[in-house]
Design a protein around this motif. Structure first.
Motif, PDB file in Angstrom:
ATOM      1  N   THR A   1       0.742  -1.165  -0.018  1.00 53.32           N
ATOM      2  CA  THR A   1      -0.064  -0.051  -0.237  1.00 53.32           C
ATOM      3  C   THR A   1       0.999   1.194   0.095  1.00 53.32           C
ATOM      4  OG1 THR A   1      -1.956  -1.070   1.168  1.00 53.32           O
ATOM      5  CG2 THR A   1      -1.765   1.192   1.192  1.00 53.32           C
ATOM      6  N   LEU A   2       2.058   1.222   0.714  1.00 50.31           N
ATOM      7  CA  LEU A   2       2.664   2.433   0.866  1.00 50.31           C
ATOM      8  C   LEU A   2       3.577   2.811  -0.450  1.00 50.31           C
ATOM      9  CD1 LEU A   2       3.804   2.181   4.535  1.00 50.31           C
ATOM     10  CD2 LEU A   2       2.518   3.823   3.782  1.00 50.31           C
ATOM     11  N   SER A   3       4.045   1.537  -0.882  1.00 53.99           N
ATOM     12  CA  SER A   3       4.748   1.608  -2.207  1.00 53.99           C
ATOM     13  C   SER A   3       3.865   2.413  -3.233  1.00 53.99           C
ATOM     14  CB  SER A   3       5.231   0.484  -2.592  1.00 53.99           C
ATOM     15  OG  SER A   3       4.493  -0.482  -2.795  1.00 53.99           O
ATOM     16  N   ILE A   4       2.613   1.882  -3.453  1.00 55.59           N
ATOM     17  CA  ILE A   4       1.578   2.447  -4.493  1.00 55.59           C
ATOM     18  C   ILE A   4       1.289   3.835  -4.167  1.00 55.59           C
ATOM     19  CG2 ILE A   4      -0.836   1.987  -5.104  1.00 55.59           C
ATOM     20  CD1 ILE A   4      -0.485  -0.638  -4.486  1.00 55.59           C
ATOM     21  N   GLN A   5       1.338   4.221  -2.996  1.00 57.83           N
ATOM     22  CA  GLN A   5       1.022   5.535  -2.547  1.00 57.83           C
ATOM     23  C   GLN A   5       2.217   6.481  -2.622  1.00 57.83           C
ATOM     24  OE1 GLN A   5      -1.253   5.709   0.929  1.00 57.83           O
ATOM     25  NE2 GLN A   5      -3.102   4.807  -0.019  1.00 57.83           N
ATOM     26  N   ALA A   6       3.256   6.064  -2.679  1.00 61.67           N
ATOM     27  CA  ALA A   6       4.448   6.883  -2.664  1.00 61.67           C
ATOM     28  C   ALA A   6       4.710   7.712  -3.876  1.00 61.67           C
ATOM     29  CB  ALA A   6       5.799   5.776  -2.583  1.00 61.67           C
ATOM     30  N   GLN A   7       5.328   9.112  -3.332  1.00 58.38           N
ATOM     31  CA  GLN A   7       5.275   9.784  -4.266  1.00 58.38           C
ATOM     32  C   GLN A   7       6.406   9.589  -5.367  1.00 58.38           C
ATOM     33  OE1 GLN A   7       5.873  13.396  -2.284  1.00 58.38           O
ATOM     34  NE2 GLN A   7       3.716  13.750  -2.097  1.00 58.38           N
ATOM     35  N   LYS A   8       6.120  10.141  -6.846  1.00 58.49           N
ATOM     36  CA  LYS A   8       7.350   9.749  -7.688  1.00 58.49           C
ATOM     37  C   LYS A   8       7.948  10.948  -7.740  1.00 58.49           C
ATOM     38  CE  LYS A   8       4.012   6.745 -10.318  1.00 58.49           C
ATOM     39  NZ  LYS A   8       3.279   6.526 -11.373  1.00 58.49           N
ATOM     40  N   THR A   9       9.251  10.842  -8.415  1.00 61.19           N
ATOM     41  CA  THR A   9       9.911  12.089  -8.773  1.00 61.19           C
ATOM     42  C   THR A   9       9.916  12.080 -10.157  1.00 61.19           C
ATOM     43  OG1 THR A   9      12.045  10.681  -9.019  1.00 61.19           O
ATOM     44  CG2 THR A   9      11.393  11.872  -6.704  1.00 61.19           C
ATOM     45  N   ASN A  10       9.965  13.169 -10.795  1.00 53.01           N
ATOM     46  CA  ASN A  10       9.888  13.754 -12.144  1.00 53.01           C
ATOM     47  C   ASN A  10      11.199  13.333 -12.798  1.00 53.01           C
ATOM     48  OD1 ASN A  10       9.331  14.479 -14.651  1.00 53.01           O
ATOM     49  ND2 ASN A  10       8.456  16.613 -13.999  1.00 53.01           N
ATOM     50  N   SER A  11      11.312  12.470 -13.556  1.00 51.15           N
ATOM     51  CA  SER A  11      12.618  12.405 -14.665  1.00 51.15           C
ATOM     52  C   SER A  11      12.711  13.418 -15.504  1.00 51.15           C
ATOM     53  CB  SER A  11      12.793  11.208 -15.079  1.00 51.15           C
ATOM     54  OG  SER A  11      11.700  11.018 -16.285  1.00 51.15           O
ATOM     55  N   LYS A  12      11.662  14.527 -15.905  1.00 52.51           N
ATOM     56  CA  LYS A  12      11.932  15.432 -16.637  1.00 52.51           C
ATOM     57  C   LYS A  12      12.090  16.697 -15.757  1.00 52.51           C
ATOM     58  CE  LYS A  12       9.014  13.431 -20.125  1.00 52.51           C
ATOM     59  NZ  LYS A  12       7.878  13.446 -20.747  1.00 52.51           N
ATOM     60  N   TYR A  13      12.197  16.848 -14.488  1.00 49.34           N
ATOM     61  CA  TYR A  13      12.277  17.803 -13.688  1.00 49.34           C
ATOM     62  C   TYR A  13      13.452  18.912 -14.019  1.00 49.34           C
ATOM     63  CZ  TYR A  13      12.787  20.922  -9.556  1.00 49.34           C
ATOM     64  OH  TYR A  13      12.736  21.759  -8.600  1.00 49.34           O
ATOM     65  N   ASP A  14      13.278  20.116 -14.039  1.00 57.15           N
ATOM     66  CA  ASP A  14      14.195  21.206 -14.507  1.00 57.15           C
ATOM     67  C   ASP A  14      14.215  22.112 -13.222  1.00 57.15           C
ATOM     68  OD1 ASP A  14      15.391  23.253 -15.486  1.00 57.15           O
ATOM     69  OD2 ASP A  14      14.805  23.123 -17.260  1.00 57.15           O
ATOM     70  N   ALA A  15      15.091  21.893 -12.442  1.00 59.05           N
ATOM     71  CA  ALA A  15      15.067  22.892 -11.392  1.00 59.05           C
ATOM     72  C   ALA A  15      15.476  24.096 -11.726  1.00 59.05           C
ATOM     73  CB  ALA A  15      16.374  22.378 -10.495  1.00 59.05           C
ATOM     74  N   GLU A  16      16.114  24.518 -12.593  1.00 61.55           N
ATOM     75  CA  GLU A  16      16.480  26.071 -13.295  1.00 61.55           C
ATOM     76  C   GLU A  16      15.020  26.399 -13.687  1.00 61.55           C
ATOM     77  OE1 GLU A  16      18.947  28.121 -16.742  1.00 61.55           O
ATOM     78  OE2 GLU A  16      19.937  26.722 -15.433  1.00 61.55           O
ATOM     79  N   LEU A  17      14.192  25.642 -14.610  1.00 62.41           N
ATOM     80  CA  LEU A  17      12.828  26.541 -14.989  1.00 62.41           C
ATOM     81  C   LEU A  17      12.063  26.309 -13.771  1.00 62.41           C
ATOM     82  CD1 LEU A  17      10.934  27.040 -17.288  1.00 62.41           C
ATOM     83  CD2 LEU A  17      10.411  24.693 -17.397  1.00 62.41           C
ATOM     84  N   ALA A  18      11.820  25.331 -12.842  1.00 57.41           N
ATOM     85  CA  ALA A  18      11.214  25.730 -11.733  1.00 57.41           C
ATOM     86  C   ALA A  18      11.189  26.810 -10.781  1.00 57.41           C
ATOM     87  CB  ALA A  18      11.115  24.375 -10.803  1.00 57.41           C
ATOM     88  N   LYS A  19      12.712  27.194 -10.877  1.00 57.15           N
ATOM     89  CA  LYS A  19      12.998  28.265  -9.887  1.00 57.15           C
ATOM     90  C   LYS A  19      12.503  29.541 -10.820  1.00 57.15           C
ATOM     91  CE  LYS A  19      16.731  30.755  -7.623  1.00 57.15           C
ATOM     92  NZ  LYS A  19      18.233  30.849  -7.692  1.00 57.15           N
ATOM     93  N   LYS A  20      12.784  29.581 -12.073  1.00 54.97           N
ATOM     94  CA  LYS A  20      12.351  30.913 -12.754  1.00 54.97           C
ATOM     95  C   LYS A  20      10.909  30.992 -12.800  1.00 54.97           C
ATOM     96  CE  LYS A  20      11.986  32.105 -17.673  1.00 54.97           C
ATOM     97  NZ  LYS A  20      12.086  31.472 -19.282  1.00 54.97           N
ATOM     98  N   VAL A  21      10.018  30.101 -12.853  1.00 56.22           N
ATOM     99  CA  VAL A  21       8.600  30.432 -12.900  1.00 56.22           C
ATOM    100  C   VAL A  21       7.967  30.334 -11.457  1.00 56.22           C
ATOM    101  CG1 VAL A  21       8.145  29.466 -15.081  1.00 56.22           C
ATOM    102  CG2 VAL A  21       7.902  28.027 -13.216  1.00 56.22           C
ATOM    103  N   GLY A  22       8.838  30.249 -10.258  1.00 58.61           N
ATOM    104  CA  GLY A  22       8.307  30.206  -9.075  1.00 58.61           C
ATOM    105  C   GLY A  22       7.360  29.027  -8.559  1.00 58.61           C
ATOM    106  N   ALA A  23       7.676  27.733  -9.154  1.00 63.30           N
ATOM    107  CA  ALA A  23       7.024  26.484  -8.745  1.00 63.30           C
ATOM    108  C   ALA A  23       7.314  25.942  -7.608  1.00 63.30           C
ATOM    109  CB  ALA A  23       7.360  25.483  -9.988  1.00 63.30           C
ATOM    110  N   ASP A  24       6.345  25.336  -6.872  1.00 67.67           N
ATOM    111  CA  ASP A  24       6.631  24.729  -5.730  1.00 67.67           C
ATOM    112  C   ASP A  24       6.969  23.020  -6.284  1.00 67.67           C
ATOM    113  OD1 ASP A  24       4.137  23.555  -6.460  1.00 67.67           O
ATOM    114  OD2 ASP A  24       2.847  24.255  -4.860  1.00 67.67           O
TER     115      ASP A  24
END
Length: 152
Positions: free
Chosen positions: A14-37
C-alpha cells in the motif's frame, strides 16, 4: 504471526503504491524561474471580467475605454503580471472574459485591475478569486506570440 506478516506485506504494498514519484524531466532552473513549488504549481489570481454598470452607447467613449483595455493588457503582459487573457463566448451571465494574473496577493491584483480603462469607466466589472495552477503557464506566452498572424 502469520496475520502480522500479512499485515506488514499489505502495508508495504500500500505504501509503495501511494509513494510519491519523482519527475525524471524535472528542470530545477525552470522551476525556480517560474516560481514553482514542489508540485510544479503556484498561486495566481483568477479574474472573470463581466459587463459593468456603464451602459453608455457613446461610440467614442466605448472605443477609447476598450482600446485602453487592450493597451493595458499588453502593459501587464510586458510587466509579467498578466499570464492568460481572453474573451468568453456569449452567455447568460454577462461574463466577458478572463484574466489569470501572475500575482498571489488579492489587494495587489485589485490595484492592477484598477489600471484598466474599461474597468475604470465601469464598462467592465470583475469577480476575483485566488487560484492554484501550473507554474509553467507563463512559458506559453513566448510560443503564443509566434502563432498569431493578425492583431486586434
Amino acid at each position: 504471526m502469520k496475520q502480522l506478516l500479512l499485515l506488514l506485506v499489505f502495508l508495504s504494498v500500500t505504501l509503495s503504491i501511494q509513494a510519491q514519484k519523482t519527475n525524471s524531466k524535472y528542470d530545477a532552473e525552470l522551476a525556480k524561474k517560474v516560481g514553482a513549488d514542489d508540485y510544479g504549481m503556484k498561486s495566481y489570481i483568477f479574474v472573470i471580467l463581466k459587463t459593468g454598470t456603464n451602459t453608455s452607447t457613446n461610440k467614442i467613449e466605448v472605443d477609447k475605454a476598450f482600446a485602453g483595455h487592450m493597451t493595458n493588457m499588453n502593459t501587464m503582459v510586458e510587466a509579467g503580471k498578466l499570464v492568460i487573457a481572453g474573451p468568453i463566448g456569449e452567455n447568460d451571465k454577462n461574463y466577458r472574459g478572463i484574466f489569470i494574473l501572475n500575482e498571489s496577493d488579492m489587494e495587489k491584483a485589485k490595484i492592477l485591475l484598477a489600471t484598466d480603462p474599461a474597468i475604470k469607466a465601469k464598462f467592465l466589472d470583475y469577480d476575483i478569486f485566488p487560484w492554484y495552477g501550473s507554474a509553467a503557464l507563463s512559458e506559453y506566452l513566448e510560443a503564443s506570440d509566434k502563432v498569431w498572424k493578425v492583431g486586434f
